[in-house]
Design an enzyme around this catalytic site. Structure first.
Site, PDB file in Angstrom:
ATOM      1  N   ARG A  35       0.711  -1.118   0.070  1.00  0.00           N
ATOM      2  CA  ARG A  35       0.084  -0.093   0.033  1.00  0.00           C
ATOM      3  C   ARG A  35       0.858   1.470  -0.108  1.00  0.00           C
ATOM      4  NH1 ARG A  35      -3.042  -1.031   4.840  1.00  0.00           N
ATOM      5  NH2 ARG A  35      -3.332   1.301   4.840  1.00  0.00           N
ATOM      6  N   ASN A  36       2.356   1.107   0.072  1.00  0.00           N
ATOM      7  CA  ASN A  36       3.069   2.197   0.011  1.00  0.00           C
ATOM      8  C   ASN A  36       2.963   2.791  -1.529  1.00  0.00           C
ATOM      9  OD1 ASN A  36       5.483   4.140  -0.355  1.00  0.00           O
ATOM     10  ND2 ASN A  36       5.673   3.280   1.609  1.00  0.00           N
ATOM     11  N   GLN A  37       2.704   4.259  -1.633  1.00  0.00           N
ATOM     12  CA  GLN A  37       2.451   4.730  -2.989  1.00  0.00           C
ATOM     13  C   GLN A  37       3.932   5.222  -3.693  1.00  0.00           C
ATOM     14  OE1 GLN A  37      -0.267   7.589  -1.759  1.00  0.00           O
ATOM     15  NE2 GLN A  37      -1.800   6.549  -2.392  1.00  0.00           N
TER      16      GLN A  37
END
Length: 165
Positions: free
Chosen positions: A45-47
């Site tokens: 989920r890290n962008q």
């Protein structure tokens, strides 16, 4: 429950740099998912990779990790963290204890063309004044972490576009 025996310090990753690095993005310290995978920004989920892909207009998100790193370097961008060693349970920057900074002299030695130092979030951004004092352009970016949900992807991207020289 705290223990009276100090935990072992966690070690971060080596820098991803080369002689053509003009911009370096400094995070704080790898999260648990990144440490487990031995990869920068490995949490799904890290962008980070999605933001960088959009900024560079280069579809790096689908590439294997080593190819991502090579592609980022080909754009003159390096990666590293401000913290070399620390104690932390979980992945939140607020839980970092006993932090030891990286030796940033390495940046000057290895990256003669380095001009801009960008910070992925407020924790790493605390180091911006020391880089500005050393003559670098600095830019504190909104964190790509999933814990930073105040801004939408597009709002983050608008600021991340400023990393390009």
């Amino acid at each position: 429950m705290s223990s009276s025996v100090p935990s072992a310090l966690l070690a971060g990753f080596p820098p991803v740099l080369d002689r053509s690095t003009r911009v370096v993005i400094l995070g704080s310290f790898p999260g648990a998912a990144s440490l487990a995978a031995d990869q920068y920004y490995a949490h799904p989920r890290n962008q980070f990779w999605r933001l960088l892909s959009a900024v560079l207009d280069d579809p790096i998100t689908g590439l294997p990790y080593e190819q991502r790193l090579q592609r980022v370097l080909s754009h003159g961008i390096g990666l590293w963290d401000v913290i070399a060693l620390c104690e932390r349970e979980g992945s939140l920057d607020a839980d970092i204890r006993r932090a030891q900074a990286n030796d940033f002299a390495l940046l000057r030695q290895q990256c003669r063309t380095l001009r801009r130092v960008c910070f992925n979030g407020k924790t790493s951004g605390k180091f911006a004044p020391q880089f500005a004092d050393a003559g670098f352009e600095t830019l504190v970016l909104p964190s790509s972490s999933p814990a930073n949900a105040q801004l939408s992807f597009d709002e983050k991207l608008a600021q991340w576009k400023n990393i390009i020289l």
